[in-house]
Design a protein around this motif. Structure first.
Motif, mmCIF file in Angstrom:
data_model
loop_
_atom_site.group_PDB
_atom_site.id
_atom_site.type_symbol
_atom_site.label_atom_id
_atom_site.label_comp_id
_atom_site.label_asym_id
_atom_site.label_seq_id
_atom_site.Cartn_x
_atom_site.Cartn_y
_atom_site.Cartn_z
ATOM 1 N N GLN A 64 10.143 -9.830 7.773
ATOM 2 C CA GLN A 64 8.708 -10.059 7.592
ATOM 3 C C GLN A 64 7.919 -8.757 7.687
ATOM 4 N N ASN A 65 8.259 -7.935 8.692
ATOM 5 C CA ASN A 65 7.544 -6.671 8.870
ATOM 6 C C ASN A 65 7.795 -5.705 7.718
ATOM 7 N N THR A 66 9.032 -5.672 7.238
ATOM 8 C CA THR A 66 9.376 -4.777 6.135
ATOM 9 C C THR A 66 8.651 -5.183 4.858
ATOM 10 N N LEU A 67 8.620 -6.475 4.583
ATOM 11 C CA LEU A 67 7.913 -6.945 3.386
ATOM 12 C C LEU A 67 6.400 -6.697 3.505
ATOM 13 N N ALA A 68 5.882 -6.750 4.731
ATOM 14 C CA ALA A 68 4.465 -6.450 4.933
ATOM 15 C C ALA A 68 4.180 -4.982 4.625
ATOM 16 N N MET A 69 5.093 -4.088 5.027
ATOM 17 C CA MET A 69 4.911 -2.663 4.724
ATOM 18 C C MET A 69 4.981 -2.416 3.217
ATOM 19 N N ILE A 70 5.937 -3.046 2.553
ATOM 20 C CA ILE A 70 6.051 -2.880 1.101
ATOM 21 C C ILE A 70 4.783 -3.376 0.410
ATOM 22 N N GLY A 71 4.234 -4.494 0.905
ATOM 23 C CA GLY A 71 3.003 -5.024 0.320
ATOM 24 C C GLY A 71 1.844 -4.042 0.447
ATOM 25 N N MET A 72 1.721 -3.393 1.591
ATOM 26 C CA MET A 72 0.639 -2.415 1.785
ATOM 27 C C MET A 72 0.848 -1.197 0.884
ATOM 28 N N MET A 73 2.106 -0.806 0.705
ATOM 29 C CA MET A 73 2.390 0.344 -0.166
ATOM 30 C C MET A 73 2.079 0.020 -1.614
ATOM 31 N N ARG A 74 2.373 -1.203 -2.044
ATOM 32 C CA ARG A 74 2.072 -1.602 -3.423
ATOM 33 C C ARG A 74 0.566 -1.586 -3.679
ATOM 34 N N GLU A 75 -0.208 -1.812 -2.624
ATOM 35 C CA GLU A 75 -1.670 -1.781 -2.748
ATOM 36 C C GLU A 75 -2.234 -0.382 -2.540
ATOM 37 N N ALA A 76 -1.316 0.610 -2.439
ATOM 38 C CA ALA A 76 -1.702 2.022 -2.299
ATOM 39 C C ALA A 76 -2.490 2.294 -1.023
ATOM 40 N N ALA A 77 -2.111 1.656 0.060
ATOM 41 C CA ALA A 77 -2.774 1.886 1.338
ATOM 42 C C ALA A 77 -2.455 3.292 1.846
ATOM 43 N N PRO A 78 -3.395 3.941 2.531
ATOM 44 C CA PRO A 78 -3.128 5.270 3.089
ATOM 45 C C PRO A 78 -2.007 5.212 4.138
ATOM 46 N N VAL A 79 -1.297 6.328 4.275
ATOM 47 C CA VAL A 79 -0.194 6.396 5.238
ATOM 48 C C VAL A 79 -0.682 6.088 6.648
ATOM 49 N N GLU A 80 -1.860 6.638 7.006
ATOM 50 C CA GLU A 80 -2.392 6.416 8.357
ATOM 51 C C GLU A 80 -2.662 4.942 8.613
ATOM 52 N N GLN A 81 -3.165 4.240 7.614
ATOM 53 C CA GLN A 81 -3.439 2.805 7.770
ATOM 54 C C GLN A 81 -2.145 2.016 7.951
ATOM 55 N N GLN A 125 15.178 -2.968 -3.830
ATOM 56 C CA GLN A 125 16.445 -3.075 -3.110
ATOM 57 C C GLN A 125 16.246 -3.597 -1.701
ATOM 58 N N ILE A 126 15.278 -3.033 -0.997
ATOM 59 C CA ILE A 126 15.042 -3.451 0.388
ATOM 60 C C ILE A 126 14.514 -4.883 0.434
ATOM 61 N N SER A 127 13.679 -5.260 -0.522
ATOM 62 C CA SER A 127 13.193 -6.650 -0.563
ATOM 63 C C SER A 127 14.354 -7.619 -0.718
ATOM 64 N N GLN A 128 15.277 -7.302 -1.618
ATOM 65 C CA GLN A 128 16.444 -8.156 -1.810
ATOM 66 C C GLN A 128 17.334 -8.176 -0.566
ATOM 67 N N ASP A 129 17.509 -6.996 0.045
ATOM 68 C CA ASP A 129 18.365 -6.904 1.236
ATOM 69 C C ASP A 129 17.810 -7.737 2.388
ATOM 70 N N THR A 130 16.501 -7.668 2.604
ATOM 71 C CA THR A 130 15.914 -8.411 3.724
ATOM 72 C C THR A 130 15.985 -9.915 3.493
ATOM 73 N N VAL A 131 15.749 -10.346 2.248
ATOM 74 C CA VAL A 131 15.832 -11.779 1.935
ATOM 75 C C VAL A 131 17.266 -12.273 2.114
ATOM 76 N N GLN A 132 18.232 -11.486 1.617
ATOM 77 C CA GLN A 132 19.632 -11.868 1.741
ATOM 78 C C GLN A 132 20.065 -11.903 3.203
ATOM 79 N N ALA A 133 19.657 -10.912 3.981
ATOM 80 C CA ALA A 133 20.013 -10.871 5.397
ATOM 81 C C ALA A 133 19.417 -12.063 6.137
ATOM 82 N N SER A 134 18.196 -12.442 5.763
ATOM 83 C CA SER A 134 17.542 -13.594 6.387
ATOM 84 C C SER A 134 18.310 -14.878 6.098
ATOM 85 N N ARG A 135 18.728 -15.054 4.845
ATOM 86 C CA ARG A 135 19.461 -16.268 4.473
ATOM 87 C C ARG A 135 20.813 -16.336 5.171
ATOM 88 N N LEU A 136 21.529 -15.223 5.185
ATOM 89 C CA LEU A 136 22.845 -15.195 5.830
ATOM 90 C C LEU A 136 22.730 -15.464 7.318
#
Length: 230
Positions: free
Chosen positions: A57-74, A142-153
């Motif tokens: 959940q936390n990793t996908l939240a970080m990816i979501g903020m990066m896709r929205e071009a959030a500043p590194v500090e934020q 890749q990381i999105s797929q890895d986290t989803v797969q790890a969650s299911r397993l």
């Protein structure tokens, strides 16, 4: 198994549920140990599953903020206390590299138009930005797929262990054990008692035959006691 204890004598009156004979059974001992081991595995699997779900959940939240071009500090401020394992460093390194390449191109573009820098530098900066963007997007996928797969397993592992425990408990209940008998299993404390199979009186009555002695081998095909309601 082997008869470990005989609690009654010929002609004795017994009550329903009263202990008659204790058999030292390998099958019971193995069943109890398997149930104990599966319960320990389930505790570990549940703890690991909670951690895996949180990381995902936390990793996908970080990816979501990066896709929205959030500043590194934020991003760092919002997710600084969130568990992500190794994903945090991988994502932040690629994201910072992408932002650096983007800033470089933005700085060189007006200079190139005025002739202050060579056009080759602008082309190189654009290529560097394209490579950083491709690397970052590939990492996101890749990381999105890895986290989803790890969650299911992880969830599947928990369900398998819960099923194993249900099967082990059912097998022991078929042998006559009740829920209270299976609640607390501790091999270190109980030792050989884990393999004890109690034979109890099915109803009030009198022992009218007793064909069992200590250390004798008995099995399901053998009648060891007869109780009659006189």
């Amino acid at each position: 198994g082997r008869v470990d204890d005989v609690k009654v004598r010929f002609g004795q009156r017994v009550k329903q549920g009263e202990l008659l004979v204790v058999v030292q059974s390998k099958e019971v001992g193995q069943g109890m140990l398997q149930l104990y081991q599966d319960r320990l595995k389930l505790e570990f699997a549940q703890a690991r599953n909670s951690w895996t779900q949180e990381v995902g959940q936390n990793t996908l939240a970080m990816i979501g903020m990066m896709r929205e071009a959030a500043p590194v500090e934020q991003i760092e401020q919002s997710l600084k206390d969130r568990t992500m394992g190794d994903y945090r460093q991988q994502l932040m390194t690629a994201y910072v590299e992408f932002l650096r390449a983007q800033k470089l191109l933005e700085r060189l573009s007006p200079l190139s138009e005025s002739g202050a820098v060579a056009g080759r530098q602008l082309v190189e900066a654009q290529a560097e930005l394209d490579a950083a963007r491709a690397t970052l997007q590939s990492l996101w996928e890749q990381i999105s797929q890895d986290t989803v797969q790890a969650s299911r397993l992880s969830q599947q592992n928990v369900k398998e262990l819960q099923t194993n425990i249900a099967v082990a408990e059912t097998n022991l209940k078929i042998l006559g054990f009740e829920d209270k008998d299976l609640q607390e299993i501790d091999p270190a404390e109980q030792g050989e008692q884990l393999a004890h199979y109690p034979v109890t009186a099915p109803f009030d009555g009198t022992v009218i035959s007793k064909d069992v002695v200590l250390l004798e081998r008995v099995g399901p095909e053998r009648q060891i006691l007869t109780i009659a309601d006189l």
